[in-house]
Design a protein around this motif. Structure first.
Motif, PDB file in Angstrom:
ATOM      1  N   ALA A  33       0.753  -1.262  -0.363  1.00  0.00           N
ATOM      2  CA  ALA A  33      -0.074   0.108  -0.018  1.00  0.00           C
ATOM      3  C   ALA A  33       0.707   1.773   0.341  1.00  0.00           C
ATOM      4  CB  ALA A  33      -0.916  -0.243   0.937  1.00  0.00           C
ATOM      5  N   VAL A  34       2.143   1.407   0.538  1.00  0.00           N
ATOM      6  CA  VAL A  34       2.606   2.579   0.446  1.00  0.00           C
ATOM      7  C   VAL A  34       3.966   2.615  -0.870  1.00  0.00           C
ATOM      8  CG1 VAL A  34       4.739   3.154   1.555  1.00  0.00           C
ATOM      9  CG2 VAL A  34       3.398   2.215   3.317  1.00  0.00           C
ATOM     10  N   LEU A  39       4.083   5.933  -5.924  1.00  0.00           N
ATOM     11  CA  LEU A  39       3.262   5.874  -7.480  1.00  0.00           C
ATOM     12  C   LEU A  39       2.157   7.167  -7.546  1.00  0.00           C
ATOM     13  CD1 LEU A  39       4.090   2.613  -7.810  1.00  0.00           C
ATOM     14  CD2 LEU A  39       5.650   4.334  -8.053  1.00  0.00           C
ATOM     15  N   GLY A  40       0.982   6.705  -6.598  1.00  0.00           N
ATOM     16  CA  GLY A  40      -0.068   8.029  -6.771  1.00  0.00           C
ATOM     17  C   GLY A  40       0.948   9.485  -7.133  1.00  0.00           C
ATOM     18  N   ALA A  46       3.826  14.575 -12.015  1.00  0.00           N
ATOM     19  CA  ALA A  46       4.234  13.815 -12.873  1.00  0.00           C
ATOM     20  C   ALA A  46       3.364  14.740 -14.166  1.00  0.00           C
ATOM     21  CB  ALA A  46       3.569  12.725 -14.143  1.00  0.00           C
ATOM     22  N   ALA A  47       1.909  15.058 -13.751  1.00  0.00           N
ATOM     23  CA  ALA A  47       1.458  16.290 -14.708  1.00  0.00           C
ATOM     24  C   ALA A  47       0.723  15.760 -15.964  1.00  0.00           C
ATOM     25  CB  ALA A  47       1.507  17.780 -14.531  1.00  0.00           C
ATOM     26  N   GLY A  48       0.684  14.943 -16.492  1.00  0.00           N
ATOM     27  CA  GLY A  48      -0.279  13.727 -17.352  1.00  0.00           C
ATOM     28  C   GLY A  48       1.678  13.645 -18.553  1.00  0.00           C
ATOM     29  N   GLY A  49       2.151  14.042 -17.907  1.00  0.00           N
ATOM     30  CA  GLY A  49       3.517  13.960 -18.874  1.00  0.00           C
ATOM     31  C   GLY A  49       3.800  12.618 -18.486  1.00  0.00           C
ATOM     32  N   VAL A  50       5.485  11.868 -18.579  1.00  0.00           N
ATOM     33  CA  VAL A  50       5.812  10.837 -18.617  1.00  0.00           C
ATOM     34  C   VAL A  50       7.035  10.584 -17.576  1.00  0.00           C
ATOM     35  CG1 VAL A  50       7.818   9.255 -19.724  1.00  0.00           C
ATOM     36  CG2 VAL A  50       6.577  11.370 -21.594  1.00  0.00           C
ATOM     37  N   VAL A  51       6.155   8.725 -17.129  1.00  0.00           N
ATOM     38  CA  VAL A  51       7.055   9.090 -15.688  1.00  0.00           C
ATOM     39  C   VAL A  51       8.319   7.673 -16.590  1.00  0.00           C
ATOM     40  CG1 VAL A  51       6.554   7.656 -14.013  1.00  0.00           C
ATOM     41  CG2 VAL A  51       4.739   9.266 -14.365  1.00  0.00           C
ATOM     42  N   ALA A  52       9.348   7.865 -15.504  1.00  0.00           N
ATOM     43  CA  ALA A  52      10.108   6.773 -16.232  1.00  0.00           C
ATOM     44  C   ALA A  52      10.132   5.723 -15.196  1.00  0.00           C
ATOM     45  CB  ALA A  52      11.928   7.860 -16.402  1.00  0.00           C
ATOM     46  N   GLY A  59       8.810  -5.100 -14.755  1.00  0.00           N
ATOM     47  CA  GLY A  59       7.679  -4.220 -15.598  1.00  0.00           C
ATOM     48  C   GLY A  59       6.523  -3.607 -14.732  1.00  0.00           C
ATOM     49  N   HIS A  60       6.209  -4.365 -13.999  1.00  0.00           N
ATOM     50  CA  HIS A  60       4.918  -4.416 -13.189  1.00  0.00           C
ATOM     51  C   HIS A  60       4.904  -2.965 -12.762  1.00  0.00           C
ATOM     52  CE1 HIS A  60       8.292  -5.543 -10.136  1.00  0.00           C
ATOM     53  NE2 HIS A  60       7.760  -5.424  -9.205  1.00  0.00           N
ATOM     54  N   VAL A  61       6.316  -2.316 -12.195  1.00  0.00           N
ATOM     55  CA  VAL A  61       5.376  -0.370 -11.864  1.00  0.00           C
ATOM     56  C   VAL A  61       5.675  -0.060 -12.874  1.00  0.00           C
ATOM     57  CG1 VAL A  61       6.837   0.777 -10.326  1.00  0.00           C
ATOM     58  CG2 VAL A  61       7.092  -1.072  -9.429  1.00  0.00           C
ATOM     59  N   THR A  62       7.012  -0.470 -14.244  1.00  0.00           N
ATOM     60  CA  THR A  62       6.091   0.581 -15.320  1.00  0.00           C
ATOM     61  C   THR A  62       4.952   0.602 -15.440  1.00  0.00           C
ATOM     62  OG1 THR A  62       8.176   0.081 -15.867  1.00  0.00           O
ATOM     63  CG2 THR A  62       7.090   0.818 -17.215  1.00  0.00           C
ATOM     64  N   GLY A  63       4.364  -0.706 -15.289  1.00  0.00           N
ATOM     65  CA  GLY A  63       2.703  -0.901 -16.096  1.00  0.00           C
ATOM     66  C   GLY A  63       1.923  -0.368 -15.054  1.00  0.00           C
ATOM     67  N   TRP A  64       2.036  -0.244 -13.764  1.00  0.00           N
ATOM     68  CA  TRP A  64       0.870   0.490 -12.806  1.00  0.00           C
ATOM     69  C   TRP A  64       0.460   2.171 -13.642  1.00  0.00           C
ATOM     70  CZ3 TRP A  64       0.029   4.802  -9.678  1.00  0.00           C
ATOM     71  CH2 TRP A  64      -0.874   4.485  -8.639  1.00  0.00           C
ATOM     72  N   PRO A  65       1.536   3.090 -13.187  1.00  0.00           N
ATOM     73  CA  PRO A  65       0.881   4.302 -14.364  1.00  0.00           C
ATOM     74  C   PRO A  65       0.956   4.312 -15.792  1.00  0.00           C
ATOM     75  CG  PRO A  65       3.388   4.047 -14.415  1.00  0.00           C
ATOM     76  CD  PRO A  65       2.932   3.101 -13.558  1.00  0.00           C
ATOM     77  N   ALA A  66       0.752   3.106 -16.187  1.00  0.00           N
ATOM     78  CA  ALA A  66       0.491   2.532 -17.671  1.00  0.00           C
ATOM     79  C   ALA A  66      -0.284   2.709 -18.254  1.00  0.00           C
ATOM     80  CB  ALA A  66       1.473   2.467 -18.243  1.00  0.00           C
ATOM     81  N   GLU A  67      -1.186   1.799 -17.205  1.00  0.00           N
ATOM     82  CA  GLU A  67      -3.140   0.968 -17.173  1.00  0.00           C
ATOM     83  C   GLU A  67      -3.931   2.423 -16.712  1.00  0.00           C
ATOM     84  OE1 GLU A  67      -2.420  -2.155 -14.815  1.00  0.00           O
ATOM     85  OE2 GLU A  67      -1.513  -3.574 -15.383  1.00  0.00           O
ATOM     86  N   ARG A  68      -3.295   3.210 -16.401  1.00  0.00           N
ATOM     87  CA  ARG A  68      -3.947   4.262 -15.922  1.00  0.00           C
ATOM     88  C   ARG A  68      -4.009   5.678 -17.129  1.00  0.00           C
ATOM     89  NH1 ARG A  68      -2.614   0.943 -11.995  1.00  0.00           N
ATOM     90  NH2 ARG A  68      -4.594   0.489 -10.617  1.00  0.00           N
ATOM     91  N   GLY A  69      -3.660   5.054 -18.172  1.00  0.00           N
ATOM     92  CA  GLY A  69      -3.557   6.112 -18.702  1.00  0.00           C
ATOM     93  C   GLY A  69      -2.505   7.412 -18.891  1.00  0.00           C
ATOM     94  N   VAL A  70      -1.320   7.018 -18.015  1.00  0.00           N
ATOM     95  CA  VAL A  70      -0.426   8.083 -17.963  1.00  0.00           C
ATOM     96  C   VAL A  70       1.343   6.426 -19.019  1.00  0.00           C
ATOM     97  CG1 VAL A  70       1.975   8.792 -16.697  1.00  0.00           C
ATOM     98  CG2 VAL A  70      -0.647   8.104 -15.860  1.00  0.00           C
ATOM     99  N   LYS A  71       1.812   7.685 -19.732  1.00  0.00           N
ATOM    100  CA  LYS A  71       2.713   6.968 -20.611  1.00  0.00           C
ATOM    101  C   LYS A  71       4.041   7.321 -19.744  1.00  0.00           C
ATOM    102  CE  LYS A  71       5.928   8.148 -24.416  1.00  0.00           C
ATOM    103  NZ  LYS A  71       6.592   9.315 -25.439  1.00  0.00           N
ATOM    104  N   ALA A  72       4.980   6.036 -19.668  1.00  0.00           N
ATOM    105  CA  ALA A  72       5.436   5.507 -18.965  1.00  0.00           C
ATOM    106  C   ALA A  72       6.194   4.415 -19.706  1.00  0.00           C
ATOM    107  CB  ALA A  72       4.954   4.086 -17.561  1.00  0.00           C
ATOM    108  N   VAL A  73       8.010   5.392 -19.167  1.00  0.00           N
ATOM    109  CA  VAL A  73       8.773   4.530 -20.031  1.00  0.00           C
ATOM    110  C   VAL A  73      10.178   3.671 -18.921  1.00  0.00           C
ATOM    111  CG1 VAL A  73      11.349   4.713 -21.299  1.00  0.00           C
ATOM    112  CG2 VAL A  73       9.410   6.252 -21.679  1.00  0.00           C
ATOM    113  N   GLY A  74      10.133   2.252 -18.992  1.00  0.00           N
ATOM    114  CA  GLY A  74      10.597   1.341 -17.523  1.00  0.00           C
ATOM    115  C   GLY A  74      11.927   1.149 -18.555  1.00  0.00           C
ATOM    116  N   VAL A  75      13.031   1.319 -17.746  1.00  0.00           N
ATOM    117  CA  VAL A  75      14.652   1.004 -18.931  1.00  0.00           C
ATOM    118  C   VAL A  75      15.006   0.207 -17.198  1.00  0.00           C
ATOM    119  CG1 VAL A  75      16.867   2.109 -18.788  1.00  0.00           C
ATOM    120  CG2 VAL A  75      14.892   3.634 -18.644  1.00  0.00           C
TER     121      VAL A  75
END
Length: 212
Positions: A33-34, A39-40, A46-52, A59-75
């Motif tokens: 939960a923390v 992450l929220g 990010a205000a609608g921008g890109v989260v890295a 990729g499970h953390v990258t997927g969390w914002p991406a599933e909420r409509g936020v552009k996300a990039v994982g490295v």
């Protein structure tokens, strides 16, 4: 600035455990939960921008914002991890890369997280890594860093029955906060927590910072 042999050890170790890591860790946000709350905060900043997600693993953390409509990039350093991430989270973008040489342009990201990825860096690599994180964030961009708290170094040569060769560096909260400040970040929040029953039994530290 980096020992390529050491980073090769980390890469090879995560390649070996990638599938099992995904099975064991890929669902961890369900009970963290923390982490979800932080992450929220990052997504809102990010205000609608890109989260890295730097050190994204499967990729499970990258997927969390991406599933909420936020552009996300994982490295991630591990090609096997990046392959899994691309397969499981097609809504996000994934790249292979090192924390000291991120495959991103200056100011490309509006916010970034580095969750338990800096723990594989040598102490002398932390400052250059934070400078690199600052480079890829826009001015005032938000950064969330997490790590195991302490001063020990744990070397693993066996992980879930696989042969590996990787070090886990435990870090002190104020040490990391000081290095972030030296790299040009303002630390806005510090948090410590104990372990959840489902995870490794270590205490965790989180720092929420802004790029100057």
């Amino acid at each position: 600035m980096t020992n390529s042999a050491d980073h090769g050890r980390v890469r090879a170790s995560y390649d070996v455990v990638a599938e099992e890591y995904r099975e064991r860790v890929g669902g961890e946000l369900a009970f963290k939960a923390v982490d979800r709350g932080l992450l929220g905060v990052v997504v809102e900043a990010a205000a609608g921008g890109v989260v890295a997600d730097l050190g994204c693993g499967p990729g499970h953390v990258t997927g969390w914002p991406a599933e909420r409509g936020v552009k996300a990039v994982g490295v991630d350093l591990s090609p096997a991890m990046v392959e899994l991430a691309r397969r499981d989270h097609p809504e996000a973008e994934f790249r292979e890369g090192d924390l000291l040489r991120l495959p991103a342009s200056d100011g490309e990201f509006d916010a970034a997280v580095a969750l338990y990825s800096v723990i594989h860096l040598e102490p002398a690599e932390l400052s250059p890594a934070f400078a690199e994180l600052r480079r890829v964030l826009r001015p005032s961009g938000t950064l969330l860093v997490s790590f195991h708290l302490g001063t020990e170094v744990r070397r693993m040569d066996e992980w879930w029955g696989h042969r590996v060769d990787v070090d886990f560096h435990f870090l002190e909260l104020e040490t990391v906060a000081g290095l972030l400040a030296e790299a040009g970040f303002t630390v806005d929040a510090r948090l410590e927590r104990g372990p959840y029953p489902e995870e490794a039994q270590t205490h965790r530290g989180y720092l929420l910072a802004r790029r100057g």
